[in-house]
Design a protein around this motif. Structure first.
Motif, PDB file in Angstrom:
ATOM      1  N   MET A   1      -1.147  -0.894   8.660  1.00 52.54           N
ATOM      2  CA  MET A   1      -1.032  -0.219   7.381  1.00 52.54           C
ATOM      3  C   MET A   1      -0.247   1.062   7.580  1.00 52.54           C
ATOM      4  N   GLU A   3       0.970   4.656   5.935  1.00 53.80           N
ATOM      5  CA  GLU A   3       0.495   5.565   4.898  1.00 53.80           C
ATOM      6  C   GLU A   3       1.344   6.817   4.892  1.00 53.80           C
ATOM      7  N   TYR A   8       0.627   3.532   0.307  1.00 49.75           N
ATOM      8  CA  TYR A   8       0.283   2.592   1.366  1.00 49.75           C
ATOM      9  C   TYR A   8       1.181   1.365   1.348  1.00 49.75           C
ATOM     10  N   PHE A  10       0.361  -2.297   2.862  1.00 44.89           N
ATOM     11  CA  PHE A  10      -0.691  -3.066   3.512  1.00 44.89           C
ATOM     12  C   PHE A  10      -0.182  -4.345   4.162  1.00 44.89           C
ATOM     13  N   ASP A  26      -7.806  -3.590   4.696  1.00 40.92           N
ATOM     14  CA  ASP A  26      -7.604  -2.138   4.593  1.00 40.92           C
ATOM     15  C   ASP A  26      -7.538  -1.695   3.135  1.00 40.92           C
TER      16      ASP A  26
END
Length: 68
Positions: A1, A3, A8, A10, A26
Motif C-alpha cells: 500500500m 500512502e 492511498y 491499495f 488494508d
C-alpha cells in the motif's frame, strides 16, 4: 500500500463472474469495513467511488436538519 497525505493506492481488484470485487485488507482496515457493511456506489464519466452508507446517511441527515 502506498500512502501520501491521506491518499492511498491499495493495488488492483478483479471483478468476478457475479460482478463482485474484493476490497483489499488494508483498505478494509483503514476504512473500518466489515462483512455485511453496505456501500453506496457513486460515479461519473471519470470513475467511481464507494462510500459507507452510514457516512452518506449522516451527511444527508445533517443537511436536512440544517434546513429546519
Amino acid at each position: 500500500m502506498l500512502e501520501k497525505e491521506g491518499k492511498y493506492i491499495f493495488g488492483v481488484c478483479k471483478i468476478g463472474e457475479k460482478g463482485q470485487i474484493v476490497i483489499p485488507k488494508d483498505a478494509r482496515k483503514i476504512y473500518n469495513l466489515s462483512a455485511g457493511d453496505t456501500l453506496l456506489m457513486l460515479g461519473d464519466a471519470k470513475g467511481m467511488a464507494l462510500i459507507k452508507t452510514e457516512f452518506f446517511q449522516d451527511l444527508a441527515e445533517g443537511i436536512l436538519n440544517d434546513k429546519k
